[in-house]
Design a protein around this motif. Structure first.
Motif, mmCIF file in Angstrom:
data_model
loop_
_atom_site.group_PDB
_atom_site.id
_atom_site.type_symbol
_atom_site.label_atom_id
_atom_site.label_comp_id
_atom_site.label_asym_id
_atom_site.label_seq_id
_atom_site.Cartn_x
_atom_site.Cartn_y
_atom_site.Cartn_z
ATOM 1 N N GLN A 54 -0.795 9.280 1.488
ATOM 2 C CA GLN A 54 -1.388 9.055 0.164
ATOM 3 C C GLN A 54 -1.311 10.330 -0.691
ATOM 4 O O GLN A 54 -0.873 10.301 -1.844
ATOM 5 C CB GLN A 54 -2.848 8.632 0.344
ATOM 6 C CG GLN A 54 -3.430 7.991 -0.898
ATOM 7 C CD GLN A 54 -4.934 7.812 -0.769
ATOM 8 O OE1 GLN A 54 -5.496 7.959 0.319
ATOM 9 N NE2 GLN A 54 -5.568 7.504 -1.875
ATOM 10 N N ARG A 92 0.691 12.790 -0.151
ATOM 11 C CA ARG A 92 2.105 13.123 -0.334
ATOM 12 C C ARG A 92 2.661 12.415 -1.572
ATOM 13 O O ARG A 92 3.316 13.039 -2.402
ATOM 14 C CB ARG A 92 2.883 12.699 0.919
ATOM 15 C CG ARG A 92 4.363 12.948 0.798
ATOM 16 C CD ARG A 92 5.072 12.619 2.059
ATOM 17 N NE ARG A 92 4.673 13.519 3.138
ATOM 18 C CZ ARG A 92 5.254 13.554 4.320
ATOM 19 N NH1 ARG A 92 6.230 12.724 4.594
ATOM 20 N NH2 ARG A 92 4.858 14.386 5.237
ATOM 21 N N ASN A 93 2.352 11.132 -1.704
ATOM 22 C CA ASN A 93 2.829 10.388 -2.863
ATOM 23 C C ASN A 93 2.277 10.970 -4.155
ATOM 24 O O ASN A 93 2.982 11.096 -5.147
ATOM 25 C CB ASN A 93 2.426 8.915 -2.752
ATOM 26 C CG ASN A 93 3.316 8.209 -1.744
ATOM 27 O OD1 ASN A 93 4.429 8.666 -1.470
ATOM 28 N ND2 ASN A 93 2.831 7.127 -1.170
ATOM 29 N N GLU A 108 4.541 12.445 -7.111
ATOM 30 C CA GLU A 108 4.404 11.912 -8.477
ATOM 31 C C GLU A 108 4.100 13.049 -9.444
ATOM 32 O O GLU A 108 4.624 13.106 -10.558
ATOM 33 C CB GLU A 108 3.285 10.860 -8.530
ATOM 34 C CG GLU A 108 3.649 9.522 -7.891
ATOM 35 C CD GLU A 108 4.954 8.948 -8.430
ATOM 36 O OE1 GLU A 108 5.118 8.933 -9.660
ATOM 37 O OE2 GLU A 108 5.822 8.561 -7.611
ATOM 38 N N GLU A 136 11.855 12.582 0.818
ATOM 39 C CA GLU A 136 11.208 13.199 -0.347
ATOM 40 C C GLU A 136 12.251 13.747 -1.306
ATOM 41 O O GLU A 136 12.184 13.516 -2.512
ATOM 42 C CB GLU A 136 10.326 14.377 0.107
ATOM 43 C CG GLU A 136 9.048 13.966 0.771
ATOM 44 C CD GLU A 136 8.207 15.166 1.148
ATOM 45 O OE1 GLU A 136 8.597 16.302 0.842
ATOM 46 O OE2 GLU A 136 7.156 14.949 1.772
ATOM 47 N N GLN A 145 13.979 11.115 -3.037
ATOM 48 C CA GLN A 145 13.107 10.412 -3.984
ATOM 49 C C GLN A 145 12.957 11.154 -5.308
ATOM 50 O O GLN A 145 12.932 10.542 -6.361
ATOM 51 C CB GLN A 145 11.733 10.232 -3.314
ATOM 52 C CG GLN A 145 10.765 9.344 -4.063
ATOM 53 C CD GLN A 145 9.410 9.300 -3.366
ATOM 54 O OE1 GLN A 145 9.300 9.515 -2.148
ATOM 55 N NE2 GLN A 145 8.368 9.042 -4.126
#
Lengths: 387, 310
Positions: free
Chosen positions: B167, B169-170, B174, B195, B198
């Motif tokens: 959580q 990490r996202n 972002e 990552e 992404q």
């Protein structure tokens, strides 16, 4: 000044921890100073002690009575029977330290100027028997002078002259004046300050250094536009602020406890000396914090450096009891020069340049130690920049 | 160019940590440095930031040579270290304020920036908390806030998501994208290929201190022969099946292990269809079947012969 403010914040966070140390050190310093002051007073007190002697008189004469009276000033007469074994036992068991025997016919032969020794038996190497010897020699030598100068003098006249003569005392004036104030408390307190102040400064610095010297934090600061020089200067400033506050607390404590002597010039010089020592201690803390890595290392170095230098420098043991080699080693520590300056200050009664100069030169050496510690630390920190 | 690194060499006695490493980072991109642990990513970052002396090479940031005394360059750089670098004696707010204070002297501006950074990493509820009271994820967010509060033009993030829950990490990823959108150029180092894939617009794969490939993820994947990876769940595969599967068009390798049939094919059309037809024809019983495009791990594997996480 972000680094300065950071150091102050970290120190503030450590205040409860440091305060415990400060209070403990103040109490210990105070107790030790009071104890040392008492023992110093005991050493200063002189009381005359009389020697126990056995006076065996084989003849009665006014001259011998006069001798006995004169000896009475320095000796207690112990009544013992004239038996060899009893007298030997009394000597062996230290009931007496001196046996003086006046042989029969001594008075007449003495007046005639013939040689006839008095018989004495003493405990070997007894220093108190020397006082008895002195008293006997003084009495008989003076008597001999009268006999030689005043032919036909009677024993009664002789004894009366001797009594008058030997009771005379001469006043001697020694050109030395005791310090007006009793500086023993301050002297001991400020000497112990070398230990307490150093310990607190190094402990406080170590807490700061451990946080500040963290590898990642240092790298983060290293990436910022804050120059090394500015960071070091701010760090030193914070270090000095901490040192000065600790010094002030301790000095104010001493002034309150020893309020009656706080307005003397000696105390003023004690304060100056301790101020310079606080500066030096701050440099020492900065140096140890720069060299050591980790809490354990710092605490080990603190114990070795602080305790070691204080033991060698005369903080705990007077320098008079230390060997010349120990003192030579001690002269490489600032505590030695600080204690030396303090001991000189305690003896000061005149404050002319000639008297003050040695004190100032001791203080200057302590100051130079401080500068050297700061300079060395900066060099080490610069060299470790890329490590 | 925001960063230009040319022939960078760094040795630790016998070990060559950086071997003539060259790359450049363009303004406004998220540049990923991808490599396994010990590949030289952090050493490269330390050299770029003048935290480490290097043996050879040239480094330019904002078209000026980078030196330890280049304070005007440093003023525009934000760094987020691999390890959380904050003071345990300072609260969340005080930590961000301190690090921001190293760059911004104006008190009012600093207050505004610190508040924005706290808002950005979503630590508003923890302003007065001390680091030892924060969880790993919150600490990482604090670490990021300390590095970006002064709004730098160039942000270097050195493995900021190590040991972070998914959580957090996202949220961090972002956030990085958002910082980039606001105009910051970002260098992102990681050994997590997902990552990097992404968020990074350009990626450099690094191994043993050498740049082995640089480009967008598409460009990198185009460098290798592998075009598709088909996996079939089955307990009914014989040696003969494997030999015949290998003879299908575009098939590069076939492997059957623990009831999983893994077929790697080169770029080409109808690969999955061909495999499905074969399974039907041979009447092979199967469970799931799925096809994947090559990942950066496949790129790394094909170039170096080892897995990224070896």
């Amino acid at each position: 000044m972000p680094v300065y403010k950071l150091c102050m914040k970290i120190t503030k966070k450590n205040i409860p921890h440091l305060l415990i140390y400060i209070i403990v050190f103040l109490i210990v310093s105070s107790i030790m100073a009071v104890t040392a002051q008492k023992s110093h007073k005991e050493q200063e007190t002189f009381s005359r002690v009389k020697t126990n002697i056995a006076f065996i008189n084989e003849e009665e004469s006014p001259l011998i009575e006069g001798l006995k009276d004169e000896l009475g000033k320095a000796a207690n007469f112990v009544e013992l029977p004239d038996e060899t074994e009893t007298l030997q036992d009394a000597l062996f068991f230290r009931r007496i330290v001196y046996i003086l025997r006046i042989p029969e016919g001594f008075t007449q032969r003495f007046i005639n100027g013939d040689y006839m020794p008095l018989e004495k038996t003493t405990i070997p190497d007894s220093y108190s028997s020397a006082y008895i010897d002195l008293a006997i020699n003084k009495y008989l030598n003076t008597a001999r002078l009268y006999i030689q100068q005043m032919g036909g003098i009677t024993q009664e006249e002789l004894v009366s002259y001797l009594k008058e003569n030997l009771s005379k005392e001469t006043n001697v004036e020694i050109p030395y004046s005791e310090p007006e104030a009793d500086l023993n408390y301050s002297n001991y307190f400020f000497n112990y300050l070398a230990y307490s102040l150093l310990s607190i400064l190094i402990l406080g610095m170590s807490a700061l250094m451990i946080s500040y010297n963290d590898r990642d934090l240092k790298r983060r600061v290293g990436c910022s536009p804050l120059s090394d020089t500015a960071a070091n200067l701010q760090f030193i400033l914070a270090n000095l602020t901490f040192a000065m506050v600790s010094w002030l607390i301790m000095v104010v404590f001493c002034l309150i406890i020893d309020a009656k002597n706080s307005l003397t010039l000696n105390t003023f010089y004690f304060i100056i000396s301790s101020f310079i020592f606080a500066f030096c201690g701050s440099g020492m803390g900065f140096f140890i914090g720069s060299v050591a890595k980790g809490n354990e290392t710092i605490s080990a170095i603190t114990n070795v450096v602080v305790l070691g230098s204080c033991f060698l420098s005369g903080v705990f043991v007077p320098v008079e009891f230390l060997g010349s080699t120990a003192l030579k080693i001690a002269s490489f520590t600032p505590s030695y020069w600080y204690v030396k300056a303090n001991n000189r200050i305690a003896q000061l009664t005149h404050f002319d340049a000639a008297y003050i100069k040695p004190v100032l030169s001791d203080m200057a050496i302590v100051f130079c130690f401080g500068i050297a510690f700061f300079a060395l630390s900066l060099v080490i920190r610069k060299n470790r920049r890329y490590s | 160019m925001v960063i230009k690194v040319k022939n960078l060499v760094k040795r630790y006695s016998e070990l060559i940590a950086l071997d003539h490493l060259s790359f450049s980072v363009r303004k406004g991109e998220i540049f990923g440095l991808l490599g396994p642990n010990g590949s030289g990513k952090t050493t490269a970052i330390n050299c770029i930031l003048s935290l480490l002396k290097y043996d050879k090479g040239e480094i330019e940031i904002f078209d000026k040579p980078m030196t330890p005394e280049a304070y005007d360059i440093k003023r525009n750089i934000g760094i987020v270290m691999q390890n959380v670098a904050v003071y345990n004696e300072l609260s969340v707010y005080e930590n961000i304020d301190y690090f921001c204070g190293l760059y911004v002297k104006d008190k009012n501006l600093r207050k505004k920036l610190v508040d924005e950074a706290i808002e950005f990493v979503d630590l508003n509820d923890y302003r007065k908390f001390y680091p030892n009271k924060l969880s790993g994820g919150l600490l990482r967010r604090l670490n990021i806030a300390c590095g970006i509060a002064h709004k730098p033009e160039l942000i270097i993030l050195d493995e900021p998501t190590v040991a972070v829950d998914p959580q957090s990490r996202n949220k961090i990823l972002e956030g990085i994208k958002e910082l980039n959108k606001k105009g910051a150029t970002i260098i992102y180092t990681s050994h997590y290929m997902e990552e990097v894939e992404q968020i990074c617009s350009r990626i450099m794969i690094i191994d043993k201190g050498r740049a082995i490939a640089t480009g967008t993820k598409e460009e990198l994947k185009a460098m290798i022969t592998l075009g598709e990876k088909i996996t079939v769940e089955s307990y009914d595969i014989s040696e003969e099946h494997l030999i015949r599967l290998k003879n299908l068009p575009n098939i590069v390798s076939v492997e059957y292990k623990e009831q999983l049939l893994e077929i790697k094919s080169s770029k080409g059309k109808n690969n999955l269809e061909n495999v499905l037809e074969f399974i039907k024809r041979e009447n092979i019983q199967f469970g799931k079947i799925y096809s994947e495009l090559p990942t950066l791990n496949d790129v790394f594997l094909e170039i170096t012969g080892k897995e990224l996480r070896d």
